[in-house]
Write a protein that holds these residues in place. Sequence first.
Motif, mmCIF file in Angstrom:
data_model
loop_
_atom_site.group_PDB
_atom_site.id
_atom_site.type_symbol
_atom_site.label_atom_id
_atom_site.label_comp_id
_atom_site.label_asym_id
_atom_site.label_seq_id
_atom_site.Cartn_x
_atom_site.Cartn_y
_atom_site.Cartn_z
ATOM 1 N N VAL A 1 -3.647 -10.774 -3.181
ATOM 2 C CA VAL A 1 -2.991 -10.670 -1.887
ATOM 3 C C VAL A 1 -1.671 -9.924 -2.059
ATOM 4 O O VAL A 1 -0.855 -10.273 -2.921
ATOM 5 N N THR A 2 -1.487 -8.895 -1.238
ATOM 6 C CA THR A 2 -0.233 -8.150 -1.192
ATOM 7 C C THR A 2 0.403 -8.406 0.164
ATOM 8 O O THR A 2 -0.297 -8.495 1.171
ATOM 9 N N GLU A 3 1.712 -8.514 0.183
ATOM 10 C CA GLU A 3 2.427 -8.800 1.418
ATOM 11 C C GLU A 3 3.248 -7.597 1.859
ATOM 12 O O GLU A 3 3.788 -6.871 1.028
ATOM 13 N N ALA A 4 3.338 -7.421 3.180
ATOM 14 C CA ALA A 4 4.210 -6.411 3.771
ATOM 15 C C ALA A 4 4.930 -7.062 4.944
ATOM 16 O O ALA A 4 4.343 -7.841 5.688
ATOM 17 N N LYS B 1 3.460 2.136 3.300
ATOM 18 C CA LYS B 1 3.858 2.469 1.930
ATOM 19 C C LYS B 1 2.898 1.824 0.933
ATOM 20 O O LYS B 1 2.429 2.475 -0.004
ATOM 21 N N LYS B 2 2.575 0.563 1.147
ATOM 22 C CA LYS B 2 1.682 -0.143 0.222
ATOM 23 C C LYS B 2 0.249 0.387 0.315
ATOM 24 O O LYS B 2 -0.462 0.444 -0.681
ATOM 25 N N SER C 1 -2.202 1.658 -2.867
ATOM 26 C CA SER C 1 -3.372 0.863 -3.250
ATOM 27 C C SER C 1 -4.402 0.861 -2.131
ATOM 28 O O SER C 1 -4.078 1.140 -0.984
ATOM 29 N N LYS C 2 -5.622 0.491 -2.501
ATOM 30 C CA LYS C 2 -6.680 0.303 -1.513
ATOM 31 C C LYS C 2 -6.891 -1.190 -1.302
ATOM 32 O O LYS C 2 -6.727 -1.989 -2.226
#
Length: 81
Positions: free
Chosen positions: A38-41, A49-50, A54-55
């Motif tokens: 999990v990536t957060e923005a 940007k994220k 990355s995909k």
Amino acid sequence: MPETFDMAEEYRFLVVEDSPTMRQLVTSSLRRLKNTHVTEASNGVDALKKLSESKFHMLIVDINMPLMDGLKLLSIVRKDA
């Protein structure tokens, strides 16, 4: 034919939410699932940007955010192959 998923694959989620409390709630719930990353923005601009770095398999996006709302973000993402 529907796409099948390999259970050994790591599934990548991007959670875009300006409220730190809600973002933490969603991300902690997703992290309980096996094979997830999990990536957060914190807003739409941060998410773009994220996304350029990355995909992701799935985006979970808040609609009402500062700088760029969720609908604008999804509109931009859908236009980019």
